[in-house]
Design an enzyme around this catalytic site. Structure first.
Site, PDB file in Angstrom:
ATOM      1  CD  GLU A  90      36.830  25.018  37.423  1.00 23.28           C
ATOM      2  OE1 GLU A  90      36.565  25.242  38.108  1.00 23.28           O
ATOM      3  OE2 GLU A  90      37.480  24.421  36.319  1.00 23.28           O
ATOM      4  CB  CYS A 103      31.379  26.559  45.420  1.00 27.32           C
ATOM      5  SG  CYS A 103      31.253  24.474  44.443  1.00 27.32           S
ATOM      6  CB  CYS A 110      35.687  13.685  39.491  1.00 26.04           C
ATOM      7  SG  CYS A 110      34.050  13.377  39.984  1.00 26.04           S
ATOM      8  CB  CYS A 114      27.777  12.504  36.902  1.00 25.21           C
ATOM      9  SG  CYS A 114      27.918  11.747  39.110  1.00 25.21           S
ATOM     10  CB  CYS A 117      29.758  15.931  35.338  1.00 19.74           C
ATOM     11  SG  CYS A 117      31.269  17.043  36.812  1.00 19.74           S
ATOM     12  CB  CYS A 331      31.807  22.659  38.795  1.00 21.99           C
ATOM     13  SG  CYS A 331      31.405  22.735  39.864  1.00 21.99           S
TER      14      CYS A 331
HETATM   15  N1  SAH Z   1      30.271  14.544  43.313  1.00 22.96           N
HETATM   16  C1  SAH Z   1      29.447  15.189  44.008  1.00 22.96           C
HETATM   17  C2  SAH Z   1      29.650  17.244  43.995  1.00 22.96           C
HETATM   18  C3  SAH Z   1      29.013  17.193  42.331  1.00 22.96           C
HETATM   19  S1  SAH Z   1      28.852  19.019  42.492  1.00 22.96           S
HETATM   20  C4  SAH Z   1      28.074  14.956  43.633  1.00 22.96           C
HETATM   21  O1  SAH Z   1      27.963  13.934  43.168  1.00 22.96           O
HETATM   22  O2  SAH Z   1      27.376  15.552  44.220  1.00 22.96           O
HETATM   23  C5  SAH Z   1      27.409  19.463  42.647  1.00 22.96           C
HETATM   24  C6  SAH Z   1      26.210  19.186  42.049  1.00 22.96           C
HETATM   25  O3  SAH Z   1      26.304  19.862  40.253  1.00 22.96           O
HETATM   26  C7  SAH Z   1      26.182  17.653  42.312  1.00 22.96           C
HETATM   27  O4  SAH Z   1      24.766  17.216  42.059  1.00 22.96           O
HETATM   28  C8  SAH Z   1      25.889  17.085  40.630  1.00 22.96           C
HETATM   29  O5  SAH Z   1      25.654  16.356  40.137  1.00 22.96           O
HETATM   30  C9  SAH Z   1      25.699  18.914  39.541  1.00 22.96           C
HETATM   31  N2  SAH Z   1      25.793  19.128  38.706  1.00 22.96           N
HETATM   32  C10 SAH Z   1      27.540  18.896  37.891  1.00 22.96           C
HETATM   33  N3  SAH Z   1      27.798  19.690  36.639  1.00 22.96           N
HETATM   34  C11 SAH Z   1      26.747  19.953  36.498  1.00 22.96           C
HETATM   35  C12 SAH Z   1      26.375  20.557  35.757  1.00 22.96           C
HETATM   36  N4  SAH Z   1      26.578  20.679  34.795  1.00 22.96           N
HETATM   37  N5  SAH Z   1      25.149  21.434  35.597  1.00 22.96           N
HETATM   38  C13 SAH Z   1      24.440  21.085  36.936  1.00 22.96           C
HETATM   39  N6  SAH Z   1      24.792  20.499  37.719  1.00 22.96           N
HETATM   40  C14 SAH Z   1      25.493  20.058  37.742  1.00 22.96           C
END
Ligand code: SAH
Length: 349
Positions: A90, A103, A110, A114, A117, A331
């Site tokens: 995406e 983006c 991944c 987390c 996510c 995402c």
């Molecule tokens: N792997 C990287 C990029 C991830 S996406 C990282 O961890 O930073 C960018 C941001 O969106 C990160 O801060 C991630 O923690 C956050 N994120 C992911 N899923 C999310 C969600 N469902 N709601 C809010 N933030 C989210």
């Protein structure tokens, strides 16, 4: 086979010479790949046919194909691209006032795990090549007819889990002979891989680094992010301080607000205390609910109070504008729906 779009002009010149061509043919090829954004070597009209044929035999060419496009009422466009091996990623286009932002995803899936996510639900399939990161920007420019001048590496994947390809992507997209996008307009977000943050600082790039902090203490952070079991917040912030000292680039800290979990006034005060004295910026993101995860976004009043508390205590904070909420904003959600569709078509669901 090596991917041509992931190669520098110098490397392409050498490659041309190895195939019995003058070096300038490599420079021409670089221009076709990075500026004219060709999808096939057949489009490189000023290159001799024999050279194109030899390139095809020895090299691959990364290209993305648009699978699905969702357009939001606010102008956000979400793309599901198919890779040559059938995988899907995406990318998102956001038309901000200060310029168009894309983006970019850095991996298929991944492995960071987390809890909130969607990208990590099925683990990691593979790393993306530099050329595949460039292609996300190129295909979006082609589809929108707009010039992209800001990039956030905040799509699927952990960019610092794929550091070599990430750094090559940054160098290629900011190459004065290529797209020439300013490194100051690139932000890379990481969940906090400490050795990789330190190594990135040595590269002396002009990019902004954003750290996904999400909690003011280790105990709470561990319930949200497995990486917190590997590195403490103290170790992580020390690496971020080093990043700032070595690059002069102010750190950005991301904090996703989860209702009833990390969004109280006490959490804001603890966060302000933690970041005190640092020249940094906090980005507050009301969590984007993912069906499989069961987290709820904070209420508006709680978000506003959180920001005010940080500001009152000397920490610069903004609330991330919610965009594309009507189009599978979080995402990895669009890709998941595609995977579910595939599974049901194949009778696995
Ligand atoms: N792997 C990287 C990029 C991830 S996406 C990282 O961890 O930073 C960018 C941001 O969106 C990160 O801060 C991630 O923690 C956050 N994120 C992911 N899923 C999310 C969600 N469902 N709601 C809010 N933030 C989210």
């Amino acid at each position: 086979m090596q991917d041509l779009r992931s190669m520098t002009e110098a490397e392409l010149k050498t490659a041309a010479q190895e195939l019995g061509q003058p070096a300038y043919r490599g420079a021409q090829l670089f221009d076709w790949l990075q500026n004219k954004k060709i999808r096939s070597l057949d489009e490189a009209l000023n290159l001799p046919k024999a050279f194109r044929e030899a390139l095809r035999q020895h090299y691959a060419l990364s290209t993305l194909t648009l699978h699905t496009l969702q357009v939001s009422r606010d102008g956000t466009r979400k793309y599901l691209f198919e890779l040559p091996d059938g995988q899907a990623i995406e990318s998102v286009f956001m038309p901000y006032d200060y310029g168009c932002t894309v983006c970019v995803s850095s991996q298929v899936g991944c492995r960071m795990g987390c809890r909130f996510c969607a990208s990590t639900l099925n683990g990691l399939s593979r790393n993306l090549l530099p050329g595949e990161m460039l292609e996300q920007v190129f295909r979006i420019e082609e589809e929108t007819g707009k010039r992209v001048d800001h990039i956030v590496v905040m799509g699927m994947g952990e960019p610092l889990d794929n550091p070599d390809n990430l750094i090559r992507f940054i160098r290629l997209i900011s190459d004065p002979k290529g797209k020439n996008l300013s490194q100051r307009n690139i932000t890379v977000s990481t969940c906090g891989l400490v050795p990789q943050i330190r190594a990135l600082a040595e590269e002396k790039l002009g990019i902004t680094l954003a750290l996904s902090l999400h909690a003011p203490d280790d105990e709470l952070r561990r319930t949200m992010m497995p990486i917190a079991n590997r590195y403490t917040i103290a170790e992580t912030l020390a690496a971020c301080d080093e990043y700032f000292e070595k690059t002069g680039r102010r750190m950005s800290y991301e904090y996703s607000l989860v209702r009833g979990s990390n969004d109280s006034e006490a959490h804001a005060l603890a966060l302000a205390k933690l970041l005190k004295g640092r020249n940094c910026h906090v980005n507050l993101i009301p969590v984007n609910p993912v069906t499989e995860r069961g987290f709820e976004a904070s209420q508006e009043a709680a978000v506003a109070l959180f920001q005010k508390t940080l500001e009152k205590n000397g920490i610069n904070a903004t609330i991330r504008k919610k965009m594309g909420a009507d189009i599978d904003g979080a995402c990895g959600q669009l890709r998941r729906r595609l995977m579910e569709q595939h599974a049901s078509i194949c009778g696995k669901n």
